[in-house]
Write a protein that holds these residues in place. Structure first.
Motif, short mmCIF file in Angstrom:
data_model
loop_
_atom_site.label_atom_id
_atom_site.label_comp_id
_atom_site.label_asym_id
_atom_site.label_seq_id
_atom_site.Cartn_x
_atom_site.Cartn_y
_atom_site.Cartn_z
N GLU A 131 0.83 -1.22 0.00
CA GLU A 131 0.00 0.00 0.00
C GLU A 131 0.86 1.26 0.00
OE1 GLU A 131 -3.22 0.34 -0.58
OE2 GLU A 131 -3.22 -1.84 -0.87
N ALA A 132 1.97 1.23 0.75
CA ALA A 132 2.83 2.42 0.83
C ALA A 132 3.40 2.76 -0.54
CB ALA A 132 3.95 2.17 1.83
N ASN A 133 3.87 1.73 -1.24
CA ASN A 133 4.42 1.96 -2.58
C ASN A 133 3.34 2.39 -3.57
OD1 ASN A 133 7.33 1.53 -3.02
ND2 ASN A 133 6.93 -0.39 -1.94
N LYS A 134 2.16 1.80 -3.43
CA LYS A 134 1.05 2.19 -4.32
C LYS A 134 0.73 3.66 -4.15
CE LYS A 134 -1.49 -2.11 -4.74
NZ LYS A 134 -2.61 -2.89 -4.22
N THR A 135 0.69 4.09 -2.89
CA THR A 135 0.35 5.50 -2.62
C THR A 135 1.39 6.42 -3.27
OG1 THR A 135 -0.58 4.77 -0.54
CG2 THR A 135 -0.18 7.13 -0.75
N ILE A 136 2.66 6.04 -3.15
CA ILE A 136 3.71 6.87 -3.75
C ILE A 136 3.50 6.97 -5.26
CG2 ILE A 136 6.20 6.98 -4.25
CD1 ILE A 136 6.66 5.59 -1.52
#
Lengths: 216, 251
Positions: free
Chosen positions: A167-172
């Motif tokens: 999720e963190a990478n997706k948000t970025i």
């Protein structure tokens, strides 16, 4: 907004197998489009035709007022840039990958610009010397995305680039895409199956059994 | 000169073929037919070439010599082409690569005075050059085929980023040239240590002082490096484009 690309009755078939049927689609300049549809429905094929990685069997594809056939494919791909799902990184380090867009244009690497691009996707200049084998999946995908935009394309095609990312990478990646679209006016077309991305989509097209429908 | 392979000794030496045949049958390698055909072809081809060369050396005509060199080059190209299965235009590419690599290397040797423009020197040397160029090109073709298959995704990504065909293929082309040249470089490193190569052995057999024989072998080492590098680079640079279609897409 005006049409940056127009597809008229675009078909693609391999032997007697029809993969795309009479695709009619107008892509507006500056649009941010989400594309979805079942696996094997022809999404990647359509996007690869738009990226000039394969050629349509019939129909017409107009980009920036001219048929795709009138462009040199190399120059065209620098304007309509395609980013793969699970990209392959080249050479040994991140720097090798980010130097590539400059090498192919016979230009010196603009280090400041590269660093800015890295920061925009949450990476630092220190990443440049990292070996590609030491990168996480999310970092690999972000490095690959930067390769596509160091020289801004008019259209950026993203083939499930967030699949497999946390999720963190997706948000970025989402924030970066918004930035590309809003601040740099890059038209983006993103293939996805991700429920969150589909829910957030403002404009959506669905490809099903080789036919395209504008669903939102 | 003490060269005495008479017909009886040759017939007895043919027993050695039975060793290979026996191993093939014993280990069920399925090579027995290939061995028999190979041996028969070698005998027939060598007998014919022996008489042809005897005739050409006696006539000593420049056109006949060139025709023989042309025949060698064409056969070398034909064999190199077989390794390039699936590469369009592999025959004309191989022909050009072997013609240039043989021509340039031979030209330098003649101009340098290392060999004389007489059939008994030019023809055997052309054969050595062309056959090594052929092997280098064949290996380079195989490497191109393997790499374009194994590295398909990386090539597609380079194209998608707007690379031209050479930029998209350059790592593959370089590796293929390296693969083509590797056996020549390896044998240059071990020459004299592992094997006493054909040219040198032949001269020593014929009674030439080994110190004189090595000069020829050193010349051969130089010429093979030139021939394989020229052959491999020309073939690879002409062949890689054939992996793409007219819309610059990977086939």
């Amino acid at each position: 907004m005006s049409a940056l690309m127009t597809l008229t009755k675009v078909n693609y078939q391999v032997g007697s197998h029809h993969i795309l049927h009479d695709i009619d689609w107008e892509i507006q300049a500056g649009a941010h489009i989400t594309m979805t549809g079942p696996s094997g429905s022809g999404k990647s094929t359509l996007v690869r035709i738009i990226a000039a990685m394969i050629s349509k069997t019939s129909g017409e594809l107009i980009f920036d007022g001219q048929p795709i056939e009138t462009y040199d494919p190399i120059m065209y791909r620098r304007q309509v840039s395609y980013c793969f799902q699970q990209p392959t990184l080249f050479g040994e380090t991140v720097a090798d990958n980010l130097a590539f867009p400059y090498q192919i244009r016979k230009q010196p690497v603009d280090t400041a610009h590269v660093q800015e691009a890295l920061e925009n996707v949450g990476l630092t200049a220190a990443t440049l010397t990292q070996r590609i084998g030491d990168l996480s999946g999310g970092e690999r995908q972000r490095v690959a995305l930067i390769r596509n935009i160091l020289f801004l394309p008019k259209i950026l095609l993203l083939d499930e680039v967030t699949a497999g990312l946390d999720e963190a990478n997706k948000t970025i990646v989402h924030q970066w895409l918004k930035h590309m679209n809003r601040d740099h006016h890059v038209t983006t077309i993103m293939i996805t199956h991700d429920a969150g991305e589909l829910a957030a989509a403002q404009r959506m097209v669905t490809v099903s059994a080789g036919r395209l429908e504008e669903t939102r | 000169m003490n060269l005495a392979v008479n017909n009886t000794s040759l017939f007895l030496a043919a027993m050695l073929v039975l060793v290979a045949l026996g191993i093939s049958l014993w280990q069920k390698l399925g090579l027995d037919k290939d061995i028999v055909v190979g041996v028969l072809r070698a005998i027939v081809q060598l007998v014919i070439v022996g008489y042809v060369l005897k005739y050409i050396f006696r006539i000593d005509n420049v056109w006949l010599t060139l025709a023989m060199i042309g025949f060698i080059i064409f056969n070398a190209a034909w064999n190199a082409k077989k390794r390039g299965a699936g590469i369009p235009h592999a025959l004309p590419i191989s022909l050009l690569a072997i013609l240039i690599s043989t021509g340039v290397t031979l030209g330098v040797l003649i101009l340098a005075g290392a060999i004389k423009l007489i059939p008994s020197q030019v023809i055997p040397i052309s054969g050595m050059i062309a056959s090594n160029s052929m092997v280098a090109i064949g290996l380079a073709y195989r490497s191109l085929n393997t790499q374009f298959r194994d590295q398909r995704q990386a090539v597609l990504e380079r194209l998608a980023l707007g690379a031209n065909l050479l930029d998209a293929s350059i790592t593959i082309v370089r590796e293929a040239i390296r693969t083509g040249m590797a056996p020549t470089i390896d044998s240059a490193k071990t020459v004299g240590l592992v094997s006493l190569p054909g040219m040198m052995s032949g001269l020593i057999f014929a009674g030439v002082d080994p110190v004189r024989a090595i000069k020829y072998q050193i010349m051969v080492t130089f010429m093979l490096l030139s021939a394989t590098s020229l052959g491999a680079i020309i073939a690879c640079y002409l062949a890689y484009r054939n992996f793409y279609n007219e819309r610059k897409q990977l086939k």
